[in-house]
Design a protein around this motif. Structure first.
Motif, PDB file in Angstrom:
ATOM      1  N   LEU A  94       0.844  -1.191   0.000  1.00  0.00           N
ATOM      2  CA  LEU A  94       0.000   0.000   0.000  1.00  0.00           C
ATOM      3  C   LEU A  94       0.878   1.239   0.000  1.00  0.00           C
ATOM      4  CD1 LEU A  94      -2.805  -0.707   2.649  1.00  0.00           C
ATOM      5  CD2 LEU A  94      -2.911  -1.003   0.171  1.00  0.00           C
ATOM      6  N   ILE A  95       0.509   2.230  -0.795  1.00  0.00           N
ATOM      7  CA  ILE A  95       1.067   3.580  -0.698  1.00  0.00           C
ATOM      8  C   ILE A  95      -0.062   4.441  -0.162  1.00  0.00           C
ATOM      9  CG2 ILE A  95       2.148   5.489  -1.930  1.00  0.00           C
ATOM     10  CD1 ILE A  95       2.943   3.427  -4.093  1.00  0.00           C
ATOM     11  N   VAL A  96       0.138   5.021   1.015  1.00  0.00           N
ATOM     12  CA  VAL A  96      -0.964   5.593   1.789  1.00  0.00           C
ATOM     13  C   VAL A  96      -0.819   7.100   1.931  1.00  0.00           C
ATOM     14  CG1 VAL A  96      -2.175   5.535   4.003  1.00  0.00           C
ATOM     15  CG2 VAL A  96      -1.192   3.428   3.057  1.00  0.00           C
ATOM     16  N   ALA A  97      -1.876   7.828   1.616  1.00  0.00           N
ATOM     17  CA  ALA A  97      -1.947   9.272   1.865  1.00  0.00           C
ATOM     18  C   ALA A  97      -2.548   9.502   3.245  1.00  0.00           C
ATOM     19  CB  ALA A  97      -2.792   9.958   0.800  1.00  0.00           C
ATOM     20  N   THR A  98      -1.897  10.319   4.045  1.00  0.00           N
ATOM     21  CA  THR A  98      -2.404  10.625   5.394  1.00  0.00           C
ATOM     22  C   THR A  98      -2.877  12.063   5.506  1.00  0.00           C
ATOM     23  OG1 THR A  98      -0.155  11.169   6.127  1.00  0.00           O
ATOM     24  CG2 THR A  98      -0.916   8.897   6.458  1.00  0.00           C
ATOM     25  N   ASP A  99      -2.731  12.831   4.421  1.00  0.00           N
ATOM     26  CA  ASP A  99      -3.107  14.246   4.425  1.00  0.00           C
ATOM     27  C   ASP A  99      -3.765  14.571   3.083  1.00  0.00           C
ATOM     28  OD1 ASP A  99      -2.308  17.225   3.701  1.00  0.00           O
ATOM     29  OD2 ASP A  99      -2.272  17.063   5.892  1.00  0.00           O
ATOM     30  N   HIS A 100      -4.768  15.449   3.102  1.00  0.00           N
ATOM     31  CA  HIS A 100      -5.482  15.772   1.855  1.00  0.00           C
ATOM     32  C   HIS A 100      -4.554  16.360   0.800  1.00  0.00           C
ATOM     33  CE1 HIS A 100      -9.653  14.824   2.903  1.00  0.00           C
ATOM     34  NE2 HIS A 100      -9.351  15.220   4.139  1.00  0.00           N
ATOM     35  N   ALA A 101      -3.502  17.055   1.224  1.00  0.00           N
ATOM     36  CA  ALA A 101      -2.566  17.650   0.266  1.00  0.00           C
ATOM     37  C   ALA A 101      -1.825  16.580  -0.532  1.00  0.00           C
ATOM     38  CB  ALA A 101      -1.571  18.546   0.997  1.00  0.00           C
ATOM     39  N   GLU A 102      -1.787  15.334  -0.020  1.00  0.00           N
ATOM     40  CA  GLU A 102      -1.082  14.258  -0.714  1.00  0.00           C
ATOM     41  C   GLU A 102      -1.934  13.562  -1.773  1.00  0.00           C
ATOM     42  OE1 GLU A 102       1.902  12.752   2.860  1.00  0.00           O
ATOM     43  OE2 GLU A 102      -0.076  11.816   2.646  1.00  0.00           O
ATOM     44  N   LEU A 103      -3.240  13.797  -1.764  1.00  0.00           N
ATOM     45  CA  LEU A 103      -4.125  13.056  -2.667  1.00  0.00           C
ATOM     46  C   LEU A 103      -3.829  13.301  -4.149  1.00  0.00           C
ATOM     47  CD1 LEU A 103      -7.530  13.236  -0.757  1.00  0.00           C
ATOM     48  CD2 LEU A 103      -6.018  11.260  -1.032  1.00  0.00           C
ATOM     49  N   PRO A 104      -3.560  14.542  -4.587  1.00  0.00           N
ATOM     50  CA  PRO A 104      -3.210  14.718  -6.006  1.00  0.00           C
ATOM     51  C   PRO A 104      -1.946  13.952  -6.391  1.00  0.00           C
ATOM     52  CG  PRO A 104      -3.815  16.831  -5.023  1.00  0.00           C
ATOM     53  CD  PRO A 104      -3.708  15.850  -3.894  1.00  0.00           C
ATOM     54  N   ARG A 105      -0.948  13.926  -5.501  1.00  0.00           N
ATOM     55  CA  ARG A 105       0.287  13.172  -5.784  1.00  0.00           C
ATOM     56  C   ARG A 105       0.009  11.674  -5.818  1.00  0.00           C
ATOM     57  NH1 ARG A 105       4.526  14.124  -1.680  1.00  0.00           N
ATOM     58  NH2 ARG A 105       3.209  15.537  -0.502  1.00  0.00           N
ATOM     59  N   LEU A 106      -0.888  11.225  -4.946  1.00  0.00           N
ATOM     60  CA  LEU A 106      -1.246   9.802  -4.926  1.00  0.00           C
ATOM     61  C   LEU A 106      -1.908   9.409  -6.244  1.00  0.00           C
ATOM     62  CD1 LEU A 106      -1.316   7.304  -2.937  1.00  0.00           C
ATOM     63  CD2 LEU A 106      -3.728   7.901  -2.573  1.00  0.00           C
ATOM     64  N   HIS A 107      -2.827  10.243  -6.720  1.00  0.00           N
ATOM     65  CA  HIS A 107      -3.515   9.948  -7.979  1.00  0.00           C
ATOM     66  C   HIS A 107      -2.522   9.970  -9.145  1.00  0.00           C
ATOM     67  CE1 HIS A 107      -6.699   9.660 -10.920  1.00  0.00           C
ATOM     68  NE2 HIS A 107      -6.249  10.756 -11.513  1.00  0.00           N
ATOM     69  N   PRO A 133      -5.290  -3.747   8.425  1.00  0.00           N
ATOM     70  CA  PRO A 133      -6.305  -3.283   9.380  1.00  0.00           C
ATOM     71  C   PRO A 133      -5.821  -2.214  10.352  1.00  0.00           C
ATOM     72  CG  PRO A 133      -6.309  -5.680   9.207  1.00  0.00           C
ATOM     73  CD  PRO A 133      -5.116  -5.203   8.462  1.00  0.00           C
ATOM     74  N   TRP A 134      -4.518  -2.170  10.647  1.00  0.00           N
ATOM     75  CA  TRP A 134      -4.012  -1.230  11.651  1.00  0.00           C
ATOM     76  C   TRP A 134      -3.472   0.059  11.045  1.00  0.00           C
ATOM     77  CZ3 TRP A 134      -5.310  -2.448  16.469  1.00  0.00           C
ATOM     78  CH2 TRP A 134      -5.589  -3.787  16.749  1.00  0.00           C
ATOM     79  N   VAL A 135      -3.443   0.140   9.728  1.00  0.00           N
ATOM     80  CA  VAL A 135      -2.928   1.335   9.054  1.00  0.00           C
ATOM     81  C   VAL A 135      -4.064   2.332   8.839  1.00  0.00           C
ATOM     82  CG1 VAL A 135      -1.981   2.186   6.855  1.00  0.00           C
ATOM     83  CG2 VAL A 135      -1.013   0.157   7.948  1.00  0.00           C
ATOM     84  N   ARG A 136      -3.766   3.599   9.044  1.00  0.00           N
ATOM     85  CA  ARG A 136      -4.756   4.651   8.876  1.00  0.00           C
ATOM     86  C   ARG A 136      -4.322   5.609   7.781  1.00  0.00           C
ATOM     87  NH1 ARG A 136      -6.753   1.346  11.114  1.00  0.00           N
ATOM     88  NH2 ARG A 136      -7.753   1.231  13.168  1.00  0.00           N
ATOM     89  N   GLY A 137      -5.290   5.998   6.922  1.00  0.00           N
ATOM     90  CA  GLY A 137      -5.021   6.957   5.863  1.00  0.00           C
ATOM     91  C   GLY A 137      -6.334   7.410   5.268  1.00  0.00           C
ATOM     92  N   ILE A 138      -6.271   8.384   4.366  1.00  0.00           N
ATOM     93  CA  ILE A 138      -7.496   8.893   3.741  1.00  0.00           C
ATOM     94  C   ILE A 138      -7.625   8.415   2.294  1.00  0.00           C
ATOM     95  CG2 ILE A 138      -7.619  10.907   5.236  1.00  0.00           C
ATOM     96  CD1 ILE A 138      -6.410  12.551   2.962  1.00  0.00           C
ATOM     97  N   GLY A 139      -6.607   7.731   1.811  1.00  0.00           N
ATOM     98  CA  GLY A 139      -6.623   7.159   0.480  1.00  0.00           C
ATOM     99  C   GLY A 139      -5.358   6.346   0.298  1.00  0.00           C
ATOM    100  N   PRO A 247       4.569   5.675   2.620  1.00  0.00           N
ATOM    101  CA  PRO A 247       3.926   6.982   2.503  1.00  0.00           C
ATOM    102  C   PRO A 247       3.955   7.456   1.053  1.00  0.00           C
ATOM    103  CG  PRO A 247       6.180   7.278   3.224  1.00  0.00           C
ATOM    104  CD  PRO A 247       5.950   5.775   3.112  1.00  0.00           C
ATOM    105  N   VAL A 248       3.255   8.534   0.766  1.00  0.00           N
ATOM    106  CA  VAL A 248       3.354   9.155  -0.556  1.00  0.00           C
ATOM    107  C   VAL A 248       4.694   9.880  -0.609  1.00  0.00           C
ATOM    108  CG1 VAL A 248       2.333  10.811  -2.161  1.00  0.00           C
ATOM    109  CG2 VAL A 248       0.857   9.440  -0.665  1.00  0.00           C
ATOM    110  N   PRO A 249       5.568   9.557  -1.590  1.00  0.00           N
ATOM    111  CA  PRO A 249       6.917  10.138  -1.593  1.00  0.00           C
ATOM    112  C   PRO A 249       6.917  11.612  -1.972  1.00  0.00           C
ATOM    113  CG  PRO A 249       6.585   8.837  -3.559  1.00  0.00           C
ATOM    114  CD  PRO A 249       5.359   8.629  -2.709  1.00  0.00           C
TER     115      PRO A 249
END
Length: 402
Positions: A94-107, A133-139, A247-249
């Motif tokens: 999984l590559i996980v975004a934890t902040d909304h600012a990372e979502l464009p980079r994730l996409h 199950p224990w990892v938290r992120g918004i995308g 994380p999102v690099p």
């Protein structure tokens, strides 16, 4: 008439040097190959001190050496490990975004993966728990072709296969002098042995720039060592991570950030935290080689890196000095981790090629001169991509023989 000890002399017994020797014996049977490695066995530096990840190739610019070699190399590495019964597992990651600012980079990363021919699945917040199950992120992105293996074992097998085909792999043989003769290249080792070859291949990793200069070539770069510091999760907490979580690099820096890696032995590594090393083999914080440090400090590119990336670097140093800061970084992905769950683990050193203007070379870098092939930058995913890289270097070496 020049007398040769071998056709191709490979300097460096890491995974790239050994893969090159193996590839030469397969591509041109009867070509004599000698590998010189200064340590007492293979894969004692970058190859044997990484997280063991078989990278998918999702991060890399389409068309780059990294992208082409990683995608092809990942599939070949799994097949190689299966064929020779070497420890490996295809876990996915999984590559996980934890902040909304990372979502464009994730996409954008998902799009890049598709351009590189990698199957990816974009996930929402609730879907992350299907995999971790224990990892938290918004995308997140799920990449199914990623896995883990034992690259030390892979390197040892490549050495054995090359030797079975007639190559000679010599340990405890540090190259001290490189000279060009009419129609030949000659080296002298620390033990005083002199060897002559038609072509020299420089796969010296942390010392690749130094070997190039010994050969009389200007590499146009310098190796600046970065120590990658790791922790392990306490065994009682290892069930918090099932596979690989990243994380999102940051696209401005060629490091992937602190990630979570369940190895083939079930141990979960957290890291690496990347900080400047004070020696090329500076695996411990207190290891300082004054001559090597002076060379790094005298290099203009080192100061230009510092000016350009000081904010990023300050965060890495802070996490290096503070276990609490490191734990806080891990908690962005894995909230239930505490400082007490983190056990210090062995570090690695990355041989980062840096240009004089401070550019961190972000792809494989090759250079050639008369009877010489230099591998000047072999960053991650070099281990993943070692089989196709070995073939590429072998092709260049055989062409250089004329």
């Amino acid at each position: 008439m020049t007398a040769y000890d071998c056709d191709v002399l490979v300097v460096g017994g890491g995974i790239v040097g050994l893969s090159t020797a193996y590839a030469i014996t397969r591509a041109a049977p009867g070509t004599s190959v000698i590998v010189l490695e200064k340590e007492s066995g293979p894969a004692r530096h970058q190859t044997g001190r990484n997280s063991g990840v078989i990278h998918s190739g999702i991060y890399y610019r389409p068309g780059s050496f990294k992208a082409r070699f990683a995608v092809q190399g990942a599939a070949e590495m799994v097949k190689f490990c299966a064929e020779y019964d070497l420890p490996h597992e295809v876990t996915g990651k999984l590559i996980v975004a934890t902040d909304h600012a990372e979502l464009p980079r994730l996409h954008a990363l998902a799009q890049r993966g598709r351009e590189n021919g990698i199957p990816v699945r974009e996930l929402g917040r609730a879907q992350i728990a299907e995999y971790e199950p224990w990892v938290r992120g918004i995308g997140a992105i799920h990449v199914g072709t990623t896995g883990v293996c034992d690259y030390g074992a892979v390197a040892a097998r490549l050495a054995g296969l090359a030797e079975d085909a007639g190559a000679s792999v010599r340990y405890g043989a540090e190259v001290r002098v490189v000279g060009r003769r009419p129609g030949a290249v000659a080296v002298r080792t620390a033990g005083g042995e002199v060897l002559r070859a038609r072509v020299l291949v420089n796969c010296a990793g942390l010392y690749s720039d130094r070997v190039a200069r010994l050969a009389g070539d200007d590499p146009g770069m310098r190796i600046v060592p970065f120590r990658g510091e790791y922790f392990e999760l306490a065994p009682s907490r290892a069930d918090l991570v099932r596979g690989l979580v990243y994380p999102v690099p940051d696209p401005a820096f060629p490091f992937l950030g602190v990630h979570l890696t369940r190895g083939i032995d079930g141990t979960v590594h957290l890291g690496p935290n990347a900080v400047p090393a004070l020696a090329r083999e500076g695996y411990a914080r207190g290891t300082v080689h004054p001559g090597e440090l002076a060379g790094t400090l005298a290099y203009p590119g080192s100061w230009r890196i510092a000016r350009r990336h000081w904010r990023y670097g300050a965060g890495e140093v802070r996490r290096s000095l503070s276990k609490r800061a490191f734990a806080n970084e891990v908690r962005r992905l894995l909230p239930d981790v505490t400082e007490a769950d983190l056990i210090p683990a062995p570090a690695g050193v990355r041989a980062q090629a840096v240009l004089r203007d401070g550019t961190l070379v972000d792809d494989f870098l090759f250079a050639e001169s008369h009877r010489m092939v230099h591998v000047l930058n072999a960053p991650s995913p070099a281990a993943t991509a070692s089989l196709p890289i070995g073939r590429e270097v072998a092709r260049r070496a055989l062409a250089a023989m004329g």
